[in-house]
Enzyme design. Structure first.
Site, mmCIF file in Angstrom:
data_model
loop_
_atom_site.group_PDB
_atom_site.id
_atom_site.type_symbol
_atom_site.label_atom_id
_atom_site.label_comp_id
_atom_site.label_asym_id
_atom_site.label_seq_id
_atom_site.Cartn_x
_atom_site.Cartn_y
_atom_site.Cartn_z
ATOM 1 N N GLU A 159 -29.055 -19.578 -10.350
ATOM 2 C CA GLU A 159 -28.028 -19.925 -11.335
ATOM 3 C C GLU A 159 -27.713 -21.414 -11.210
ATOM 4 O O GLU A 159 -28.003 -22.032 -10.182
ATOM 5 C CB GLU A 159 -26.748 -19.114 -11.067
ATOM 6 N N LYS A 216 -24.154 -7.837 -12.208
ATOM 7 C CA LYS A 216 -25.201 -6.916 -12.681
ATOM 8 C C LYS A 216 -24.854 -5.473 -12.316
ATOM 9 O O LYS A 216 -25.101 -4.551 -13.087
ATOM 10 C CB LYS A 216 -26.551 -7.319 -12.077
HETATM 11 P P1 NAP Z 1 -29.840 -23.381 -17.461
HETATM 12 O O1 NAP Z 1 -31.225 -23.686 -17.043
HETATM 13 O O2 NAP Z 1 -28.695 -24.005 -16.749
HETATM 14 O O3 NAP Z 1 -29.734 -23.740 -19.029
HETATM 15 C C1 NAP Z 1 -28.534 -23.722 -19.746
HETATM 16 C C2 NAP Z 1 -28.789 -24.320 -21.137
HETATM 17 O O4 NAP Z 1 -27.597 -24.195 -21.896
HETATM 18 C C3 NAP Z 1 -29.150 -25.801 -21.131
HETATM 19 O O5 NAP Z 1 -30.130 -26.065 -22.096
HETATM 20 C C4 NAP Z 1 -27.822 -26.496 -21.528
HETATM 21 O O6 NAP Z 1 -28.032 -27.689 -22.294
HETATM 22 C C5 NAP Z 1 -27.210 -25.443 -22.423
HETATM 23 N N1 NAP Z 1 -25.754 -25.500 -22.395
HETATM 24 C C6 NAP Z 1 -24.937 -25.155 -21.345
HETATM 25 N N2 NAP Z 1 -23.655 -25.321 -21.701
HETATM 26 C C7 NAP Z 1 -23.652 -25.774 -22.966
HETATM 27 C C8 NAP Z 1 -22.640 -26.143 -23.895
HETATM 28 N N3 NAP Z 1 -21.331 -26.083 -23.567
HETATM 29 N N4 NAP Z 1 -22.992 -26.575 -25.129
HETATM 30 C C9 NAP Z 1 -24.300 -26.645 -25.460
HETATM 31 N N5 NAP Z 1 -25.313 -26.308 -24.640
HETATM 32 C C10 NAP Z 1 -24.983 -25.875 -23.404
HETATM 33 O O7 NAP Z 1 -29.569 -21.805 -17.417
HETATM 34 P P2 NAP Z 1 -30.664 -20.622 -17.404
HETATM 35 O O8 NAP Z 1 -31.178 -20.438 -16.037
HETATM 36 O O9 NAP Z 1 -31.587 -20.798 -18.530
HETATM 37 O O10 NAP Z 1 -29.691 -19.376 -17.668
HETATM 38 C C11 NAP Z 1 -29.154 -19.127 -18.946
HETATM 39 C C12 NAP Z 1 -28.452 -17.767 -18.937
HETATM 40 O O11 NAP Z 1 -29.406 -16.753 -18.619
HETATM 41 C C13 NAP Z 1 -27.349 -17.619 -17.893
HETATM 42 O O12 NAP Z 1 -26.363 -16.765 -18.398
HETATM 43 C C14 NAP Z 1 -28.054 -16.946 -16.725
HETATM 44 O O13 NAP Z 1 -27.163 -16.208 -15.921
HETATM 45 C C15 NAP Z 1 -28.979 -16.026 -17.472
HETATM 46 N N6 NAP Z 1 -30.177 -15.615 -16.743
HETATM 47 C C16 NAP Z 1 -30.939 -16.519 -16.106
HETATM 48 C C17 NAP Z 1 -32.112 -16.112 -15.485
HETATM 49 C C18 NAP Z 1 -33.012 -17.071 -14.740
HETATM 50 O O14 NAP Z 1 -33.985 -16.613 -14.147
HETATM 51 N N7 NAP Z 1 -32.750 -18.354 -14.757
HETATM 52 C C19 NAP Z 1 -32.497 -14.766 -15.528
HETATM 53 C C20 NAP Z 1 -31.661 -13.848 -16.208
HETATM 54 C C21 NAP Z 1 -30.522 -14.286 -16.819
HETATM 55 P P3 NAP Z 1 -28.711 -29.013 -21.652
HETATM 56 O O15 NAP Z 1 -30.132 -28.600 -21.387
HETATM 57 O O16 NAP Z 1 -28.596 -30.053 -22.690
HETATM 58 O O17 NAP Z 1 -27.943 -29.287 -20.397
HETATM 59 N N1 HSE Z 2 -30.077 -16.149 -10.632
HETATM 60 C C1 HSE Z 2 -30.509 -14.861 -11.028
HETATM 61 C C2 HSE Z 2 -31.388 -14.289 -9.924
HETATM 62 C C3 HSE Z 2 -31.287 -14.955 -12.298
HETATM 63 O O1 HSE Z 2 -31.759 -15.033 -9.008
HETATM 64 O O2 HSE Z 2 -31.682 -13.101 -9.959
HETATM 65 C C4 HSE Z 2 -31.678 -13.623 -12.849
HETATM 66 O O3 HSE Z 2 -30.559 -12.943 -13.318
#
Ligand code: NAP
Ligand code: HSE
Length: 427
Positions: free
Chosen positions: A190, A205
């Site tokens: 995260e 979760k």
């Molecule tokens: P991340 O890499 O931090 O990306 C977040 C994106 O959202 C970035 O593009 C950011 O823009 C944009 N953003 C954040 N706040 C914003 C705002 N106020 N206005 C406009 N744009 C905004 O996050 P991620 O890992 O992709 O995760 C996204 C979601 O999926 C989260 O809820 C996370 O818990 C969930 N998730 C993640 C994974 C994983 O494996 N990473 C798996 C399952 C679920 P900028 O790029 O311009 O900063």
């Molecule tokens: N940060 C989360 C993980 C992303 O490590 O499982 C998937 O929800």
């Protein structure tokens, strides 16, 4: 073929995965959804950031109003994370009769009841398959494939980052910080990794799994939560000697009409299928009264696996032709068992002064508090201190806590180094 326009909020790890899946699998997505899908707008904070993707300039925006102003956008995909402004945008989307897909487990766990109710009132779909266990179809699995069952128990490894860290510590002797850095580089963690290592992510979760499995809306304050930051290579090694592996487990169990909900590092037998779930893989072990034991296994985090679940939700919405028919939604809201009433075996490691009578004093305290011991080993000596490791029989959490408090007051006990639950998966 009919055309449909969607908007994606966020182009980080998951957003990029979604974009890539649309680029690589466009024909399959078209054939399976029956629609030609156009990603009309993508919301980001910084439109000038180099994202290494071929995205036309006019698609990226940092202004949410551009998205709400476009009536042709029928589905909003929220991949920003956090509560606000994500919740505000989702509620506005629903009020504008747009369907919503999200991967945001924090938001679904803490505000899901309100959002789901709003979506039902407005006749739109709110889907969140990617919020639990990344690419594993666990939500659809429970809601659809297992819907004929009374579910008795759900036990999962549902955080990829901590599973990656524990695997690297166990198999490659990596230290905690190096393993966490690798998980971050791979896009599993995260934005704030304390959400992973302190088990908030797994707790969110588990709240979602509890809603789906037991039709119970649970406040996260009712889930016992403990992260992995206290786990040392020494404990992992000791666990191995006892025939166990340490995993961060999320557990939801029905016991006499009450629910036991906990997330904590757990020693599980090295022969159990969950002990072989390594790296960023996740697994959810489910006991249903008709299906019996079942385990879903796959990539629980990362750009493409999570993107896979997000795109599947988009296709599901399109397959309904975006018309929602009402379905039954009976909520049971089962009572939650207080954590101190939960029963488990425990691993307790302490440093004690190497003098006669110590073991007897410790055993007396355990015995007086109804904690019976299953095994004891004495480890190496350091500065007149020896390490004692106990495995208890099943005991009440409250009795373990009382014993630990009393042990800490003994002058012969230098320190309690770790207390880890042991799960042998017996009835
Ligand atoms: P991340 O890499 O931090 O990306 C977040 C994106 O959202 C970035 O593009 C950011 O823009 C944009 N953003 C954040 N706040 C914003 C705002 N106020 N206005 C406009 N744009 C905004 O996050 P991620 O890992 O992709 O995760 C996204 C979601 O999926 C989260 O809820 C996370 O818990 C969930 N998730 C993640 C994974 C994983 O494996 N990473 C798996 C399952 C679920 P900028 O790029 O311009 O900063
Ligand atoms: N940060 C989360 C993980 C992303 O490590 O499982 C998937 O929800």
């Amino acid at each position: 073929m009919e055309k449909v326009k969607i908007a994606v909020l966020g182009l980080g790890n998951v957003g990029k995965g979604v974009w890539e899946i649309f680029e690589n699998n466009m024909t399959e997505i078209k054939n399976r959804s029956g629609y030609e899908i156009e990603i009309g707008k993508i919301l980001v904070r910084d439109t000038s950031k180099n994202r290494g993707l071929h995205i036309p300039n006019n698609i990226l925006t940092s202004d949410i109003e551009e998205i709400f102003a476009d009536d042709d956008i029928k589905i909003i995909v929220e991949l920003m994370g956090g509560i606000n402004p994500a919740k505000d945008y989702i509620m506005r989307a629903i009020e504008s009769k747009k369907h919503v897909v999200t991967a945001n487990k924090e938001l679904v766990a803490t505000n899901g009841k309100e959002i789901i109710s709003k979506a039902r009132q407005n006749g739109v779909l709110f889907l969140y398959e990617a919020s639990v266990a990344g690419g594993i179809p666990v939500i659809r699995g429970i809601e659809e494939s297992l819907t004929a069952n009374k579910i008795k128990e759900v036990v999962g490894i549902i955080n990829g980052t901590t599973n990656y860290i524990l695997t690297k510590m166990a198999h490659e002797n990596l230290d905690f910080a190096t393993a966490l850095k690798e998980a971050q580089e791979k896009g599993y963690a995260e934005a704030d990794p304390t959400a992973d290592v302190d088990a908030f992510d797994a707790m969110y979760k588990l709240a979602i799994l509890t809603y789906l499995s037991f039709k119970t809306n649970v406040s996260i304050d009712n889930i016992y939560r403990e992260g992995i930051t206290n786990i040392t290579s020494y404990d992992i090694q000791n666990a191995k000697e006892f025939g166990y592996t340490i995993k961060l487990l999320a557990i939801a169990k029905e016991m006499d009409g009450k629910l036991e909900l906990r997330v904590h590092p757990t020693m599980i037998p090295s022969t159990h299928p969950l002990s072989n779930v390594n790296d960023s893989f996740n697994a959810v072990f489910i006991k249903g009264n008709a299906v019996g034991d079942l385990m879903l296994y796959g990539r629980g985090a990362g750009s493409l696996p999570t993107g896979s679940a997000v795109v599947a939700d988009i296709i599901s919405i399109l397959r309904t032709n975006m018309t929602v028919t009402g379905s039954s939604n009976v909520i049971l809201d089962m009572p939650i068992l207080p954590a101190e009433n939960s029963i488990s075996q425990y691993y307790i490691r302490m440093n004690v002064h190497d003098q006669s009578g110590v073991l007897a004093q410790i055993a007396t305290i355990f015995g007086a508090n109804d904690v019976s011991l299953s095994s004891i080993i004495q480890k190496g000596k350091n500065d007149n201190l020896v390490s004692l490791v106990f495995i208890t029989h099943k005991a009440l959490d409250g009795d373990i806590k009382k014993s630990i408090k009393l042990l800490e007051q003994l002058s012969t006990v230098d320190s309690i180094k770790n207390v880890i639950r042991v799960e042998n998966f017996d009835e």
